[in-house]
Design a protein around this motif. Structure first.
Motif, PDB file in Angstrom:
ATOM      1  N   HIS A 198      19.478  91.464  45.853  1.00  0.00           N
ATOM      2  CA  HIS A 198      20.801  91.943  45.447  1.00  0.00           C
ATOM      3  C   HIS A 198      21.329  91.101  44.271  1.00  0.00           C
ATOM      4  N   HIS A 202      21.809  91.829  40.001  1.00  0.00           N
ATOM      5  CA  HIS A 202      23.030  91.627  39.216  1.00  0.00           C
ATOM      6  C   HIS A 202      22.742  90.988  37.854  1.00  0.00           C
ATOM      7  N   HIS A 208      28.524  97.174  40.871  1.00  0.00           N
ATOM      8  CA  HIS A 208      27.923  97.872  42.005  1.00  0.00           C
ATOM      9  C   HIS A 208      27.847  99.373  41.703  1.00  0.00           C
ATOM     10  N   PHE A 212      22.969 100.161  39.695  1.00  0.00           N
ATOM     11  CA  PHE A 212      22.690  98.907  40.410  1.00  0.00           C
ATOM     12  C   PHE A 212      21.985  99.199  41.735  1.00  0.00           C
TER      13      PHE A 212
HETATM   14 ZN   LIG Z   1      26.844  92.463  44.548  1.00  0.00          ZN
END
Ligand SMILES: [Zn+2]
Length: 242
Positions: A198, A202, A208, A212
């Motif tokens: 995760h 980024h 988000h 993503f």
């Molecule tokens: Zn995040």
């Protein structure tokens, strides 16, 4: 359970714990469990009792100290006897060994024990020592794992820091620096892997957005299930780590 009579006539019960791993006889005065004595292999019950008798000055002093500074009940119950580090698959036995020193030294035996020696009658001090150790261990384990996952996914980051965040498992800055929570050590490996991926995603998408999540899904197809399972996980961690 065995019993000894102190010099002042008081009777004191103590618990004997046989340990196949112990090399020496040792004792600890536990605020809630009383006097605990460890019996290593090859030491007879009689020899153990003789040794306990010889430790009377230490026991008397420890009892006095405990009476003067009764530990807060809530804090005591939060000190772990077991430390389950799901991330590494370790379930460590935590041993508290009092000594006259004012500080606490921590000894880690891989896949076996974590021994705190020194001023262990102070629960706050113990918690602090455990947290410090957890952070240094997380530094080793999580940064190594992040390197591996980055290599595997082809995602790049600049730097990795371990922190004790209260509300988040990780974060990633616009410069590509990743912060990871030391408490990840208490989570299952597949959750940890998801958090690392995760944060690594980024470095590509600082948001988000759909893009993503599509990127995340490419590496962790079951990410939705993990994300849902992790809700509330922070609040369920043992008290000493929070
Ligand atoms: Zn995040």
């Amino acid at each position: 359970m065995a019993r000894l009579t102190l010099a002042d006539g008081r009777a004191l019960d103590y618990q004997v714990r046989q340990s196949a791993r112990a090399k020496y006889m040792r004792m600890q005065l536990h605020p809630t469990h009383g006097l605990l004595v460890t019996q290593p292999p090859g030491v007879s019950a009689r020899a153990l009792h003789q040794w306990v008798l010889s430790q009377q000055p230490w026991i008397t002093a420890a009892l006095q100290k405990l009476a003067q500074h009764p530990p807060p009940a809530a804090a005591v119950s939060t000190l772990p006897e077991r430390l389950a580090l799901l991330a590494t698959g370790e379930n460590l036995h935590v041993i508290y060994t009092p000594s006259a020193r004012k500080s606490i030294t921590l000894h880690y035996l891989e896949h076996a024990t974590l021994t705190l020696t020194g001023a262990v009658s102070d629960p706050a001090h113990c918690q602090q020592a455990l947290r410090q150790w957890l952070r240094s261990y997380a530094q080793v384990h999580l940064s190594k794992q992040l390197r591996q996952v980055a290599a595997e996914t082809g995602l790049h980051y600049v730097n990795c820091r371990i922190k004790g965040q209260q509300t988040r498992w990780g974060s990633c800055s616009a410069r590509g620096n990743i912060n990871l929570n030391e408490k990840l050590m208490l989570l299952p490996p597949e959750w940890v892997r998801y958090v690392l991926i995760h944060e690594l995603c980024h470095t590509v998408e600082m948001n988000h957005s759909k893009r993503f999540w599509a990127l995340v899904a490419g590496f962790v197809p079951e990410y939705k299930a993990i994300h849902a399972q992790m809700k509330g996980a922070m609040g369920q961690l043992p008290g000493w780590v929070r």
